[in-house]
Design an enzyme around this catalytic site. Structure first.
Site, short mmCIF file in Angstrom:
data_model
loop_
_atom_site.label_atom_id
_atom_site.label_comp_id
_atom_site.label_asym_id
_atom_site.label_seq_id
_atom_site.Cartn_x
_atom_site.Cartn_y
_atom_site.Cartn_z
N PHE A 263 5.63 0.78 6.57
CA PHE A 263 4.83 0.63 5.71
C PHE A 263 3.97 1.89 5.81
O PHE A 263 3.81 2.61 6.89
CB PHE A 263 3.81 -0.58 5.77
CG PHE A 263 4.06 -1.42 4.74
CD1 PHE A 263 5.35 -2.00 4.34
CD2 PHE A 263 2.84 -1.80 3.96
CE1 PHE A 263 5.25 -2.71 3.16
CE2 PHE A 263 2.68 -2.81 2.77
CZ PHE A 263 4.01 -2.98 2.47
N GLN B 108 -9.94 0.22 -3.63
CA GLN B 108 -8.40 0.67 -3.42
C GLN B 108 -7.66 0.46 -4.50
O GLN B 108 -7.49 -0.37 -5.14
CB GLN B 108 -7.62 0.02 -2.29
CG GLN B 108 -6.28 0.52 -1.99
CD GLN B 108 -5.74 0.29 -0.72
OE1 GLN B 108 -5.34 -1.21 -0.56
NE2 GLN B 108 -5.29 1.06 0.13
N HIS C 206 -3.64 0.61 -5.76
CA HIS C 206 -2.41 0.66 -5.23
C HIS C 206 -1.61 1.73 -6.23
O HIS C 206 -1.69 1.32 -7.28
CB HIS C 206 -1.78 -0.64 -5.25
CG HIS C 206 -0.62 -0.70 -4.42
ND1 HIS C 206 0.60 -0.32 -4.85
CD2 HIS C 206 -0.51 -1.48 -3.07
CE1 HIS C 206 1.59 -0.38 -3.64
NE2 HIS C 206 0.88 -1.15 -2.67
N LEU D 1 1.65 -6.27 -9.13
CA LEU D 1 2.16 -5.23 -7.88
C LEU D 1 3.68 -5.11 -7.61
O LEU D 1 4.44 -5.97 -7.64
CB LEU D 1 1.36 -5.97 -6.59
CG LEU D 1 1.47 -4.82 -5.44
CD1 LEU D 1 0.54 -3.52 -5.66
CD2 LEU D 1 1.54 -5.47 -4.25
N GLU E 190 4.99 -1.98 -1.70
CA GLU E 190 5.27 -1.14 -1.01
C GLU E 190 6.83 -1.00 -0.11
O GLU E 190 7.40 0.05 0.07
CB GLU E 190 4.09 -0.63 0.29
CG GLU E 190 3.75 0.75 0.31
CD GLU E 190 2.40 0.75 1.32
OE1 GLU E 190 1.70 0.27 0.99
OE2 GLU E 190 2.40 1.27 2.36
N ARG F 246 -2.07 4.83 0.98
CA ARG F 246 -1.96 4.55 -0.52
C ARG F 246 -2.89 5.57 -1.50
O ARG F 246 -2.64 5.73 -2.48
CB ARG F 246 -2.51 3.06 -0.73
CG ARG F 246 -1.58 2.21 -0.39
CD ARG F 246 -2.11 0.66 -0.66
NE ARG F 246 -0.93 -0.25 0.17
CZ ARG F 246 -1.47 -1.35 0.23
NH1 ARG F 246 -2.49 -1.94 0.10
NH2 ARG F 246 -0.24 -2.28 0.81
N HIS G 276 -6.35 -2.82 -6.55
CA HIS G 276 -5.65 -3.58 -5.59
C HIS G 276 -6.73 -4.36 -4.42
O HIS G 276 -6.38 -5.32 -4.01
CB HIS G 276 -4.64 -2.87 -4.72
CG HIS G 276 -3.71 -3.47 -3.84
ND1 HIS G 276 -2.97 -4.72 -4.43
CD2 HIS G 276 -3.58 -3.53 -2.77
CE1 HIS G 276 -2.23 -5.31 -3.44
NE2 HIS G 276 -2.62 -4.58 -2.44
N ARG H 224 -7.53 1.25 3.15
CA ARG H 224 -6.58 0.06 3.91
C ARG H 224 -5.26 0.65 3.88
O ARG H 224 -4.76 0.91 2.93
CB ARG H 224 -6.80 -1.22 3.11
CG ARG H 224 -6.09 -2.30 3.96
CD ARG H 224 -6.43 -3.61 3.20
NE ARG H 224 -5.83 -3.92 1.94
CZ ARG H 224 -4.41 -4.46 1.71
NH1 ARG H 224 -3.89 -4.57 3.03
NH2 ARG H 224 -4.02 -4.54 0.77
#
Ligand SMILES: Cc1cc2nc3c(=O)[nH]c(=O)nc-3n(C[C@H](O)[C@H](O)[C@H](O)COP(=O)(O)OP(=O)(O)OC[C@H]3O[C@@H](n4cnc5c(N)ncnc54)[C@H](O)[C@@H]3O)c2cc1C
Ligand code: SF4
Ligand code: SF4
Ligand code: FES
Ligand code: FES
Lengths: 244, 627, 255
Positions: free
Chosen positions: B124, B237, B239, B253, B256, B321, B387, B422
Site C-alpha cells: 500500500f 486528506q 484520496h 472510492l 489503492e 496519497r 477521504h 495518513r
C-alpha cells in the site's frame, strides 16, 4: 435530463399509502439518488436508510417494482423508466416510517448464536483453502434482503421458530471454521428451524453479495444435521466408535 | 429529577459504533463495567465497513525485513513529521497484536501461499514493505463484523439509530450526553461516568467525498462545544482515486489496491506521468523510470517473487496519497485529463481479466454496476475525493484523554496519529490500537467515580428546544440547500489547494451560512425525518468547516495534505508546531503549540539502522530545501 | 400492507413463466415415464436396453412391467434430490410459486414434519451410484454386436459377438455421462467426500478429500443444468430405443 414517475410508500405501520411523485433525473442515477433528490426538492421528511451508496453496508434495502434489492445498486436505466417505478419497504419486517423498517428481530436472532469459540489447543495457522468457504459467507453485508424474500418469514411469519438464511450463512461460517469448537447443530435443528427451509433458493437469487446461500451454506448444514440426527448408519457408527 | 426525559445510566458511554467505538466498548466492558454504545445508524453499518484495502501492521509474515520501527518511520515520513511521534510509536508497536487478536475473535484474513498458513499482507502507498493484512477488498467489513459479534456477546448495550446532540458537563468533567432517537425523535439522556467519542470523519463537508452521510464531524463539534481542544484541523486528506462518472457516484472510492495490484495512471497524452512527481523524500524508494517500475511489477506482482530479492524499486504510483492526489490534480488542472474531468487508472492492460476479478472483485462490480464500465477491458477514470480527517480532538498519546476530564477520543475523530497525511491501512489499525486504549482509560477513570451527577433539567429543556427549532421556524430554507452550498464553499475555499484570500472569503461565506442555518425550517414531525436530521448535523459541519479554514489560515507552509499555493515549501518554524482550535466566549480561538519531537537518541538509532534518512528529515523540517 | 394470497406480488416481470414452464415439462415427463414404465414392451432393441428398464430384472412371479421394480430408484433419487425438491416445491406446491410472490397454502411446515423423509436422500444416492454401474454394463452390452446381425424383430441373432458402435450406443453412452455428471454433483456426495470437514489442510487424507470435494463442487455448481439435461436425455434415449424397437426408425451402425 428526463422525468420519471415514482410511487413510494409513505406512512407508518398504522397507516400509510403509496404516493406518486414526478422527478427530473440524469444519466447514471440509481434509485437511491432519486430518493435523495426527492428529499432535497420535494419531500425532506421521506425516511429511508443508507450509508455507503456503494453496496457495501446493506442499509438501503427496499422492494423496487416488487423485487427486494439495494436502492444504491439499482440503476434507473435498468428499470422500465417509462412506467411508474414502485418503491416499497421490506414486507417481512414491521414498518417504522416510509421506507425504513424495524429490523431489530435480526439482531435478536444473532445474539442467540453461539459465538466463535476457538479450540483451546488451537494452532493459529491454516491455509487459504481452509477458509475459502467461510470467506464467501463473511461477505454478507446484512442487508437482510434474503430474510425479506424468504417465504418462511415473508409469508408464513415463522419469526419465532426460524432464524432465516442470513443466520444460516453466519452459522455455516462458524461451523466450517477450521478451529471453532462449538456445536451449533442442535440449535440449528430445533430453535433455528433449519428444516423449515425448503431450499427454494429465493435467498440466493436476491443476495447482492452473490453468496450461494442455499447451495453452500444451507444444504451443507442440512447434511450435517442429517449426519447427526437422522442417518441411522452414521448414528450407529458414532455410537460404536464413541465419536462426536 | 430528570424524569421528564428517558434516562439511562452507564459507567462508560461510547459514542460511535465504528471500529474505534466498538473496540473501546469491548475493552471497557471486559473490565467489568456497564457500557453503552450509541450510533447513528444500525449496528454494523458504520463507515468502517467501507474500508477496503487492509489494516497495516508489521507482522512480517511475507517480508521478514519488516519491523515496527520501519512502520513507525513510514508513518512519520508519510505524515511529514507532523504526527505525534509517540502515538505513531505506540501504534506501530501494538498493531500486530491487535490484528492477531482480531483473528482470535473470529476474523478470517487472507492467508499466505508459502505453506506456512500465516496472515497474508499486501502493498500500500507509503509503506516500505508489504504490510496490509486484508480480506479481499472488504477488510473493514471483516473488522467491523468481528468486533460487532464479539461486542454483543459481551453484554454491551447498543442504542442504534440514536444521535447524540450534546455532551453534558459539570465543571471540567463530562457527566452525560443528550440526544434523540432517529425513529421516534424522542429525546434521551445518558448519564455516564466517562465518555469515549468515536464518531468518525467529516467527509460530508465536501462535495466530492468517499464518505457516508454519517460523516458530519459530530465528535469534533461535540468535543469543541464542550470545550475540548482540537488539533491539526488543517489536515484533510484527499484520496487520489475517486470515481468521477456518472455524476451520482462522483467521489466513490477506488481502492489503492488497484495500484497495489499493478494499476498505473495515464494522462490524455498517454503518458505515465507519476515519474515527474516524485518528491525528494521518496527519491530513493521509488523507481525513476518506467522500465524500472515495469521490471519491478513483472518480478514482484506477476511472478510473485519475494521483494527482498528484487533490486528494482517500487513504481511511484504507490507513493503516499497526498503526493499522488496533488499529481493528479495538477495533471487535470493543466488540461491533460479526460472527458469527465479525471485521469485514467489502467489495470486492464496490466493484468488478466481473471486476475482482476479475483483480486479486486468489488471494484469490478462497482464499475460494472454503477458505471457500466468493464475494468478488465478499459481504464477507469478517476480524480481526487475527500477521504479522511487527520485532525481532531487533541488527546494524550497513551490514554487518549482529551483536555476535558472523563472525555476520551479514538479513531478518525481524534488527532495526532497520522500527522499531515495518513497512510493507507493505518486507520484500521489506529482504530484498534487506540480504541482499545481509550476504552481502557475510560474504564479506569469510571472506576474512580462513585456516583452519577444530577443533571439540571433546564439545561436539557434548552437543548431540546434548540433541536426543535427547525420545526418552529417560519417556513424558509430547507437544510439540503444549505448543505449543498456549504460543500461548495468548502471545496472552493479550503479544499485541496488553499491560499489566504480564498480562505478569508470562505470564512465570510461560512458566517453567512451560519446565519441562514438559524432560520432553517423542516417539514413534518420528529419521527424518522432526514430533513430534520440534516438540519441538526449542519451545526456540526459548520463548526468543523470553520475550524479547518481557520487552522489552515494559520499554517503558512505546505505540508502533506495541507497545500498552500502562497506558501509552497516546508517551513522550519511551522514544522515544530501544531495548530490548536478551541471554543471561547465569542468566536473560535486558534493558537499554536509545540509539537513534541522524536527523542534524539531514538532518531539517531533509526538513522543508524537506515530506517530513517537524515536528509529527508531535514527537508521535512524545512532546514534544507525540498523542492 | 402485505397481501399474501396466491400470486399476490408487486413484481412486474413474467414471474409465473418459470413455475408454469417447469410444471408443464414435469407433467409431460411424468406422463411419459408412467406410460413407458407400465407398458412393459419395446424397451430393447438389438444390444440396446432402455435406461428406464435397467437393470433388467424379470422375476417369473412378477406379472407387471419389469420397469416398476427398478424405476423406484431413479424416481426416489430424483424426488429427494435438493434440486428437484426446489423445482417441485415451487411449481407443484407453490411454496412459493416464485420469489416475493404470495402463496396459496397458509399452513406450512417445510421439511420439518411430513417431508422429513427428504433427509434420507443419501440412501437413494447410494443406490443411484450402484445403478450407474448397471448403466456401464448396459453400455458395454451396447457395444457387443452379434456377428450374424439383428433379426427383424429386434432380437440379436444367435452366434458370437464382436465390438461395434451404433448411433444408439453413442446415445446411451452420453446418457451415462450426463447421468454421472448429475449424480456426482450431488449435494450429499459433496458433503460426504469433503464438505463435512472443517479443515482441509490438516492431514494428507483431508488434502485428498479436498481435491475430490473441489471437483464435485464444480459439478455441483451446475447440478441444476445436469439435472435437466440428464432428465431430457434419458427420455430421449428411451424414445430412440423404443422407436427402433417399434420399427419406426432404424438405428445407424457406425462402426
Ligand atoms: C471508502 C473508504 C475506504 C477506506 N479504506 C481504508 C483502508 O483500506 N484501510 C484503512 O486503514 N482505512 C480505510 N479507510 C478509513 C477508515 O475506514 C476510517 O477512517 C475508519 O473506519 C473510521 O472509523 P471510526 O471508528 O473512527 O468511525 P466510523 O466507522 O466512521 O464510525 C463512526 C460512528 O459514530 C457514529 N456517530 C457519529 N456521530 C454520532 C452522533 N452524533 N451520535 C451518535 N453516534 C454518532 C456513527 O453512527 C458511527 O457508528 C477508508 C475509508 C473510506 C471512506
Ligand atoms: S432457500 Fe430456504 S432460506 Fe432461502 S429463501 Fe428458500 S426457504 Fe428461505
Ligand atoms: S446473505 Fe446476502 S442477502 Fe442475506 S443479508 Fe447477507 S448479503 Fe444480504
Ligand atoms: S447504501 Fe450501503 S448498501 Fe446501499
Ligand atoms: S442433491 Fe441432487 S442428486 Fe443429491
Amino acid at each position: 435530463m428526463r422525468s420519471i414517475r415514482l410511487k413510494i410508500f409513505r406512512g407508518t405501520s398504522n397507516s400509510g399509502e403509496f404516493k406518486e411523485y414526478t422527478l427530473e433525473v440524469e444519466e447514471g442515477m440509481v434509485v437511491l439518488d432519486a430518493i435523495h433528490r426527492l428529499q432535497a426538492t420535494q419531500s425532506p421528511d421521506l425516511a429511508c436508510r443508507w450509508n455507503c451508496k456503494a453496496g457495501k453496508c446493506g442499509s438501503c434495502s427496499a422492494e423496487i417494482n416488487g423485487k427486494p434489492r439495494l436502492m444504491c445498486m439499482t440503476r434507473l436505466n435498468d428499470l422500465p423508466v417509462n412506467k411508474t417505478i414502485t418503491i416499497a419497504p421490506l414486507q417481512t419486517f414491521p414498518i417504522m416510517k416510509d421506507l425504513a423498517t424495524d429490523v431489530s428481530w435480526n439482531y435478536q436472532v444473532n445474539k442467540k448464536i453461539t459465538p466463535f469459540t476457538p479450540k483451546s489447543n488451537a494452532e493459529w495457522h491454516w491455509e487459504q483453502k481452509d477458509i475459502d468457504r467461510i470467506q464467501e459467507f463473511r461477505k454478507c453485508i446484512e442487508c437482510f434482503l434474503c430474510q425479506d424474500v424468504c417465504h418462511v418469514l415473508r409469508v408464513h411469519q415463522k419469526h419465532s421458530v426460524y432464524a432465516g438464511p442470513r443466520f444460516f450463512v453466519r452459522m455455516a461460517a462458524l461451523e466450517m471454521h477450521p478451529i471453532d469448537s462449538a456445536d451449533r447443530l442442535p440449535f440449528l435443528k430445533t430453535d433455528a428451524g433449519l428444516g423449515y427451509c425448503n431450499i427454494t433458493k429465493c435467498c440466493t437469487q436476491v443476495c447482492p453479495e452473490s453468496i450461494a446461500i442455499t447451495d453452500n451454506a444451507i444444504i451443507p448444514l442440512k447434511e450435517r444435521v442429517v449426519d447427526r440426527f437422522y442417518d441411522p448408519i452414521f448414528i450407529l457408527f458414532r455410537k460404536l466408535f464413541k465419536k462426536k | 429529577m430528570d424524569a421528564k426525559y428517558t434516562t439511562h445510566e452507564f459507567d462508560v458511554l461510547v459514542i460511535g459504533a465504528g471500529g474505534a467505538g466498538l473496540r473501546a466498548a469491548i475493552e471497557a466492558s471486559a473490565n467489568g463495567l456497564k457500557v453503552a454504545l450509541v450510533c447513528k445508524s444500525l449496528l454494523g453499518k458504520a463507515h468502517t465497513v467501507m474500508a477496503e484495502g487492509g489494516i497495516a501492521a508489521a507482522l512480517g509474515t511475507v517480508d521478514s525485513r519488516d519491523t515496527w520501527q520501519q512502520h513507525f518511520a513510514d508513518t512519520m515520513i508519510g505524515g511529514n513529521l507532523a504526527n505525534h511521534w509517540q502515538m505513531a510509536q505506540i501504534h506501530a508497536l501494538e498493531a500486530p497484536d491487535r490484528v492477531r487478536e482480531l483473528e482470535k475473535w473470529g476474523a478470517v484474513f487472507d492467508r499466505t501461499t508459502d505453506g506456512k498458513g500465516n496472515i497474508n499482507v499486501r502493498h500500500f502507498g507509503g509503506h516500505t514493505y508489504k504490510r496490509l493484512a486484508h480480506v479481499g477488498d472488504r477488510t473493514g467489513l471483516e473488522l467491523l463484523r468481528t468486533l460487532q459479534d464479539r461486542g454483543v456477546h459481551q453484554g454491551i448495550e447498543v442504542f442504534m439509530e440514536c444521535t447524540v446532540y450534546s455532551l453534558l458537563k459539570k465543571e471540567n468533567r463530562v457527566v452525560g450526553a443528550f440526544g434523540y432517537f432517529r425513529e421516534t425523535g424522542s429525546p434521551v439522556l445518558f448519564k455516564a461516568k466517562s465518555i469515549v467519542l468515536a464518531t468518525g470523519g467529516i467527509g460530508k463537508l465536501y462535495r466530492v467525498s468517499s464518505n457516508s452521510w454519517e460523516c458530519t464531524g459530530d465528535g469534533f463539534a461535540l468535543g469543541y462545544l464542550a470545550g475540548a481542544e482540537l488539533a491539526d484541523m488543517e489536515y484533510v486528506q484527499f484520496h487520489p482515486t475517486g470515481m468521477v462518472w456518472p455524476p451520482s457516484v462522483r467521489g466513490l472510492l477506488i481502492t489503492e489496491g488497484v495500484r497495489g495490484e499493478g494499476g498505473v495512471f495515464r494522462n490524455n497524452l498517454g503518458k505515465r506521468f507519476m515519474f515527474d512527481y516524485i518528491p525528494p523524500k521518496y527519491k530513493d524508494k521509488y523507481a525513476s523510470t518506467e522500465e524500472e517500475a515495469n521490471t519491478w511489477f513483472q518480478k514482484v506482482i506477476v511472478e510473485g517473487r519475494k521483494e527482498e530479492t528484487v533490486k528494482e524499486r517500487k513504481p511511484p504510483e504507490l507513493m503516499s496519497r497526498d503526493v499522488v492526489a496533488r499529481a493528479l490534480w495538477t495533471e487535470i488542472e493543466q488540461g491533460r485529463g479526460f472527458e469527465h474531468g479525471g485521469i485514467h487508472l489502467d489495470i486492464a492492460t496490466r493484468r488478466s481479466a481473471e486476475d482482476i476479478k479475483k483480486k479486486l472483485p468489488s471494484m469490478y462490480h462497482q464499475f460494472k454496476q454503477l458505471a457500466d464500465v468493464d475494468i478488465t477491458k478499459v481504464p477507469m477514470e478517476v480524480g481526487p475525493t475527500c477521504h479522511y480527517m487527520m485532525g481532531g480532538i487533541k488527546v494524550d498519546p497513551e490514554t487518549q484523554g482529551s483536555t476535558i476530564d472523563g472525555l476520551f477520543a479514538a479513531g478518525e475523530c481524534s488527532a495526532g496519529m497520522h500527522g499531515s497525511n495518513r497512510l493507507g491501512g493505518n486507520s484500521l489499525s489506529d482504530l484498534l490500537v487506540f480504541g482499545r486504549r481509550a476504552g481502557l482509560s475510560a474504564a479506569e477513570y469510571s472506576k474512580k467515580i462513585k456516583t452519577f451527577e444530577q443533571i439540571d433539567e433546564s439545561e436539557l429543556d434548552q437543548l431540546n428546544h434548540e433541536m426543535n427549532r427547525p420545526f418552529e421556524n417560519p417556513k424558509g430554507e430547507n437544510a439540503y440547500a444549505i448543505l449543498s452550498d456549504l460543500q461548495q464553499v468548502m471545496e472552493k475555499g479550503a479544499g485541496m489547494y488553499r491560499e489566504e484570500k480564498g480562505m478569508m472569503n470562505c470564512l465570510k461565506e461560512l458566517d453567512q451560512i451560519k446565519k441562514r442555518l438559524e432560520k432553517v425550517s423542516t417539514e413534518g414531525n420528529r419521527m424518522f425525518n432526514p430533513g430534520w436530521h440534516t438540519a441538526l448535523d449542519l451545526r456540526n459541519l459548520l463548526i468543523v468547516g470553520e475550524a479547518i479554514t481557520r487552522a489552515a489560515l494559520i499554517r503558512r507552509e505546505s505540508r502533506g495534505a495541507h497545500t498552500r499555493i502562497d506558501f509552497l515549501n516546508y517551513s522550519e518554524s511551522f514544522s515544530k508546531t501544531r495548530v490548536i482550535v478551541k471554543k471561547s466566549a465569542q468566536e473560535m480561538q486558534v493558537s499554536s503549540e509545540n509539537l513534541s519531537q522524536i527523542p534524539k537518541d531514538f532518531e539517531a538509532e533509526l538513522i543508524a539502522k537506515n530506517i530513517l534518512n537524515e536528509v529527508v528529515l531535514n527537508q521535512l523540517r524545512g532546514k534544507i530545501a525540498a523542492h | 400492507m402485505s397481501n399474501n394470497s396466491l400470486g399476490a406480488t408487486a413484481r412486474r416481470d413474467l414471474w409465473w413463466l418459470e413455475p408454469a414452464g417447469t410444471f408443464a415439462v414435469l407433467v409431460l415427463f411424468i406422463a411419459y415415464a408412467a406410460w413407458v414404465g407400465l407398458s412393459g414392451t419395446h424397451y430393447e432393441w438389438g444390444p440396446y436396453l432402455s435406461p428406464f428398464y435397467s437393470p433388467l430384472f424379470k422375476p417369473t412371479w412378477w406379472p407387471f412391467s419389469p420397469a416398476i421394480l427398478v424405476l423406484i430408484v431413479p424416481l426416489g433419487f430424483r424426488t429427494t434430490c435438493y434440486f428437484y425438491r426446489r423445482v417441485y416445491y415451487r411449481a407443484f406446491f407453490m411454496d412459493p410459486p416464485a420469489c416475493a410472490v404470495g402463496e396459496a397454502r397458509k399452513h406450512y411446515e417445510g421439511e420439518t414434519k411430513l417431508l422429513v423423509f427428504q433427509n434420507f436422500h443419501r440412501f437413494f444416492v447410494y443406490l443411484a451410484v450402484v445403478f450407474l454401474v448397471f448403466f456401464v454394463i448396459d453400455d458395454i452390452h451396447a457395444m457387443m454386436w452379434p456377428i450374424n446381425g439383428i433379426l427383424p424383430n429386434g432380437q440379436m441373432a444367435p452366434g458370437p459377438k464382436t465390438f461395434g458402435i451404433g448411433l444408439g450406443t453413442i446415445i446411451m453412452v452420453l446418457d451415462l455421462i450426463f447421468l454421472s455428471f448429475y449424480t456426482f454433483g450431488c449435494h450429499f456426495l459433496r458433503h460426504l467426500v469433503g464438505g463435512s470437514l472443517d479443515c482441509f489442510s490438516c492431514s494428507k487424507t483431508k488434502e485428498t478429500r479436498h481435491g475430490i470435494w473441489k471437483i464435485i463442487s464444480k459439478l455441483n455448481e451446475h447440478h441444476m443444468a445436469w439435472g435437466w439435461i440428464s432428465l431430457g436425455w434419458v427420455t430421449f434415449t428411451d424414445l430412440y430405443i423404443r422407436l427402433c424397437s417399434m420399427g419406426i426408425i432404424h438405428d445407424v451402425r457406425i462402426f
